[in-house]
Scaffold this active site. Structure first.
Site: not given
Ligand SMILES: Cc1cc2nc3c(=O)[nH]c(=O)nc-3n(C[C@H](O)[C@H](O)[C@H](O)COP(=O)(O)OP(=O)(O)OC[C@H]3O[C@@H](n4cnc5c(N)ncnc54)[C@H](O)[C@@H]3O)c2cc1C
Length: 387
Positions: A369, A342
Site C-alpha cells: 500500500e 533485543q
Molecule cells: C505481503 C504483501 C501483500 C500484498 N498485497 C497486495 C494486494 O492485496 N494487492 C495488490 O495489488 N498488491 C499487493 N502487494 C503489492 C505491494 O503493493 C507492492 O509490493 C508494493 O507496491 C511495492 O511494489 P514492488 O514490490 O513491485 O516493489 P518496487 O515498486 O520494485 O519497489 C521496490 C522498492 O523501491 C523503493 N521505491 C519505490 N518507489 C520509490 C520512490 N519513488 N523513491 C524512492 N524509492 C522508491 C522502495 O524501497 C520499494 O520498496 C502486496 C505486497 C506484499 C509484500
C-alpha cells in the site's frame, strides 16, 4: 493489559470506546488462531468475524434506506478494529483488513448492482481481494500493463497480477486494467471480477515471512459485462488512490497494534526476568529502550487517529495525513519490535515466540500500500505544494 488511555483522546466518541472494549473482549476469547494452513485459517476467520458482526464495519450497508448516499466508512472504527486484532493475531487483522480494502472500490464508487456484493463481504459469505500490482508496476502503478479491451457488449481482460492478498481464495476481485482512455494513469479502469470466472487462474502461490494467502494471478481472455466496470472508463487510478486514501491509515493502525503488543511483552518480560540481582526493568539502558518504545507508540497513535478523525470529519482526501500515519506508524513499529526482540534476548529470536512473530509480521507493512519511500514522496509533494 494494553494501554487504553488513548481512548480518552478527543478523536473518539463513546461509540468508539464501546467498540474498542467489545473487540478486545472478542479477540481475547478467540485469538490467536492456528496459522499452519493459512487458507483455511483465513476462510474461518472471515466466516467468524462475519458471523459475529465485525465485518459489518468494513463496508457500507447496501440495504440502507438510501443506497446512493451510503453511510461513509468510519476510519476510526477501522483503525481501532485493526489495532486490536493485530495486537492479538496478525492473520485476524489481515482477514478483516482485506474485506475492507478488497470491497473498498465498490463501497466508494460501486453501482447499486455492484453494491449487492457488499452484503456478502460484510457477512463473511464472500472473501474480497484488491488486484492492482503487476510484475512491472508495484510502486509505479501508472505503468500497469494488463488490458481490458472492448469485447461485444463487455470487456476482455488479459494479463497478470501479482502479490494479490487472498489470491486463490477470494470470491471477488477488484481488478485494475488498462482501457486506454489516455496515457499512463489516465487510461486505467476498475472491474469487479468474480473469483470463479472462466479464464482466471492462480499462476503461482507466493510464500512470505509472515504467511497469508498470496498469489500471482493469470487472466486469460476473462470476459466481463460492461456492468462490471466500477465508476467510469478511465477512472481506475482515481478509484485506486481514493480507496488507498481511506485504508492507508489503517495499515498504520495495524503497525500500531503490533508495536503495542511488543511493548506489553517487553514490560512483562523486563519485570519478570531477574538479572544481576534484580529485575531487568531496573537497568537504566533497558528503561531507555522502554521509554523510546512508549514514545513511538503514542506518537504513532496520534498520527493514525489524527488521520482517521480528519477523514471522518468530512475531509474529501487525507492523502498527507494518511501517508504520515502509515509511514511513521509502520517504520516506528519496526524499531519498537526490534527493541522488544533485543530485550527478550535469545527467546526473542526463537521461532514461535510472540516477539519473533511480530518481527516477521511488521516487515511487509513498510512495503505494501505504498512503500515508505513512496509515502515520503507524497508527503514532500503535499508539503511543498502547501508551503
Ligand atoms: C505481503 C504483501 C501483500 C500484498 N498485497 C497486495 C494486494 O492485496 N494487492 C495488490 O495489488 N498488491 C499487493 N502487494 C503489492 C505491494 O503493493 C507492492 O509490493 C508494493 O507496491 C511495492 O511494489 P514492488 O514490490 O513491485 O516493489 P518496487 O515498486 O520494485 O519497489 C521496490 C522498492 O523501491 C523503493 N521505491 C519505490 N518507489 C520509490 C520512490 N519513488 N523513491 C524512492 N524509492 C522508491 C522502495 O524501497 C520499494 O520498496 C502486496 C505486497 C506484499 C509484500
Amino acid at each position: 493489559m494494553a494501554d487504553t488511555t488513548f481512548l480518552n483522546w478527543p478523536f473518539f466518541t463513546d461509540r468508539h470506546r464501546a467498540l474498542a472494549a467489545a473487540i478486545e473482549r472478542w479477540s481475547a476469547a478467540n485469538l490467536p488462531v492456528g496459522h499452519s494452513d493459512v487458507d483455511a485459517a483465513c476462510r474461518n476467520l472471515v466466516a467468524h468475524l462475519g458471523a459475529d458482526g465485525w465485518l459489518a464495519h468494513t463496508a457500507p450497508d447496501p440495504q440502507a434506506p438510501n443506497p446512493q448516499a451510503p453511510t461513509p466508512l468510519d476510519v476510526r472504527t477501522l483503525c481501532l478494529m485493526r489495532e486490536t486484532l493485530a495486537r492479538h493475531d496478525g492473520l485476524a487483522d489481515f482477514a478483516f483488513a482485506m474485506q475492507g480494502l478488497g470491497a473498498g472500490p465498490i463501497s466508494l464508487f460501486g453501482s447499486t448492482e455492484q453494491r449487492a456484493w457488499l452484503k456478502r463481504t460484510r457477512s463473511g459469505a464472500a472473501i474480497a481481494a484488491f488486484a492492482l500490482t503487476e510484475q512491472k508496476s508495484g510502486s509505479d502503478v501508472a505503468n500497469l500493463a494488463m488490458t481490458a479491451e472492448r469485447d461485444g457488449g463487455g470487456y476482455r481482460l488479459d494479463g497478470e497480477k501479482t502479490w494479490i492478498s487472498n489470491g486463490g481464495i477470494a470470491d471477488l476481485y477488484v481488478v485494475f486494467a488498462r482501457t486506454g482512455e489516455g496515457p499512463g494513469a489516465k487510461g486505467l479502469s476498475a472491474f469487479l471480477v468474480p473469483g470463479d470466472i472462466s479464464g482466471l487462474s492462480v499462476a503461482e502461490r507466493l510464500d512470505v515471512i509472515a504467511p497469508h494467502p498470496l498469489a500471482r494471478l493469470k487472466f486469460d481472455r476473462v470476459r466481463v459485462p460492461a456492468s462490471a466496470m466500477i465508476g467510469a472508463p478511465g477512472d481506475g487510478f482515481k478509484i485506486a488512490m481514493a480507496t488507498l486514501d481511506v485504508f492507508r491509515s489503517t495499515v498504520g493502525a495495524a503497525g500500531l497494534g503490533f508495536a503495542r503488543r511488543a511493548l506489553d511483552e517487553t514490560i512483562a518480560r523486563s519485570r519478570s526476568r531477574e538479572l544481576f540481582g534484580g529485575p531487568l526493568a531496573d537497568l537504566q539502558m533497558v528503561q531507555a529502550h522502554i521509554a523510546d518504545m512508549a514514545v513511538d507508540v503514542d506518537a504513532a497513535a496520534l498520527l493514525v487517529y489524527r488521520a482517521a478523525w480528519t477523514k471522518d470529519s468530512g475531509a474529501q482526501r487525507v492523502t498527507r495525513e494518511a501517508s504520515m500515519a502509515k509511514l511513521f506508524a509502520t517504520d516506528r513499529a519496526q524499531h519498537v519490535i526490534d527493541r522488544a526482540v533485543q530485550i527478550h534476548g535469545g527467546d526473542g529470536v526463537r521461532r514461535g515466540h510472540i516477539v519473533e512473530r511480530l518481527y516477521r509480521e511488521i516487515r511487509a507493512l513498510r512495503i505494501y500500500e505504498g512503500a515508505s519511500e513512496v509515502q515520503k514522496v507524497v508527503i514532500a509533494r503535499q508539503t511543498l505544494a502547501g508551503a
